[in-house]
Scaffold this motif. Sequence first.
Motif, mmCIF file in Angstrom:
data_model
loop_
_atom_site.group_PDB
_atom_site.id
_atom_site.type_symbol
_atom_site.label_atom_id
_atom_site.label_comp_id
_atom_site.label_asym_id
_atom_site.label_seq_id
_atom_site.Cartn_x
_atom_site.Cartn_y
_atom_site.Cartn_z
ATOM 1 N N UNK A 61 0.841 -1.193 0.000
ATOM 2 C CA UNK A 61 0.000 0.000 0.000
ATOM 3 C C UNK A 61 0.871 1.236 0.000
ATOM 4 N N UNK A 62 0.326 2.297 -0.572
ATOM 5 C CA UNK A 62 1.052 3.572 -0.596
ATOM 6 C C UNK A 62 1.019 4.235 0.762
ATOM 7 N N UNK A 63 -0.023 3.971 1.571
ATOM 8 C CA UNK A 63 -0.109 4.541 2.920
ATOM 9 C C UNK A 63 -0.390 3.440 3.928
ATOM 10 N N UNK A 64 -1.650 3.034 4.027
ATOM 11 C CA UNK A 64 -2.042 1.952 4.935
ATOM 12 C C UNK A 64 -3.136 1.139 4.248
ATOM 13 N N UNK A 65 -2.920 -0.153 4.250
ATOM 14 C CA UNK A 65 -3.895 -1.019 3.590
ATOM 15 C C UNK A 65 -5.251 -0.939 4.279
ATOM 16 N N UNK A 66 -5.267 -0.876 5.641
ATOM 17 C CA UNK A 66 -6.542 -0.795 6.364
ATOM 18 C C UNK A 66 -7.296 0.496 6.044
ATOM 19 N N UNK A 67 -6.558 1.597 5.950
ATOM 20 C CA UNK A 67 -7.227 2.869 5.609
ATOM 21 C C UNK A 67 -7.840 2.826 4.207
ATOM 22 N N UNK A 68 -7.080 2.228 3.316
ATOM 23 C CA UNK A 68 -7.618 2.123 1.939
ATOM 24 C C UNK A 68 -8.849 1.237 1.921
#
Length: 251
Positions: A61-68
């Motif tokens: 993920x570019x940031x956080x998989x959970x947030x996406x």
Amino acid sequence: MSKPTREKIKIRKIDNLPARQVTFSKRRQGLFKKAGELSVLCDAEVAVIVFSSTGKLYESSSSSTKDVIARYKLHTEDVEEGDQQPRPELQLENDECMRLNKELADKILELRQMEGQDLEELTIDELQRLENRIEGGLSRVLQAKDESIMSQILALETKGAELTEANNQLKQRVNKLGMLSNGDGNRASGVALVSEISTDEEEGMASEFTTSSTGYYGTSSSTSSLEDDSSDNTLSLKLGEGYMASLLISE
């Protein structure tokens, strides 16, 4: 020296297990690399989740998989709610359209049933009600037909009376014109008759007066008496002529 062409690999399941695992590892890394490049180049939020055939999880993920994933769930829920609950004005239009379509279908079916079609699914009570409706409509149609015929008959009778009255007036005018023409003819014949009678009487009186004056020429008294008699006779004849002319004109 030409570069040898690379043989194109057919996309299908790899039966050899070791070869399949090697291919999975290489392509997974290449996929993660491409996703990272896409995120950097386009400033996009990217998350990639992969499960192997053995059930092992791999993610990038570019940031956080959970947030996406949370953002993805929120977006899909909003879309589903929007699809299930359209805007109020659209909902009203849809309801009205459905109501009109149902009403139109019911009217078409009712008309076909009144024409004697699609009667197989009707019960005895429904057939009886349909028969009563048809009989009521037929009686109203016959009543309207009778009223139309009577109105046409009255109109024709009124027209006939008007024509008869006009014909009678025309006959009266013709009779008046005939009487006037006959009266003018009678007046002309009466005047001619009076003038003829007066002319004959004047000639006879003149001849008589000449004979009398010749026979009694020697005596003055006799002559004067004859003149008096002739004047009296002339006066009486003229009075008689006027009386006869008045009688003829009055007739």
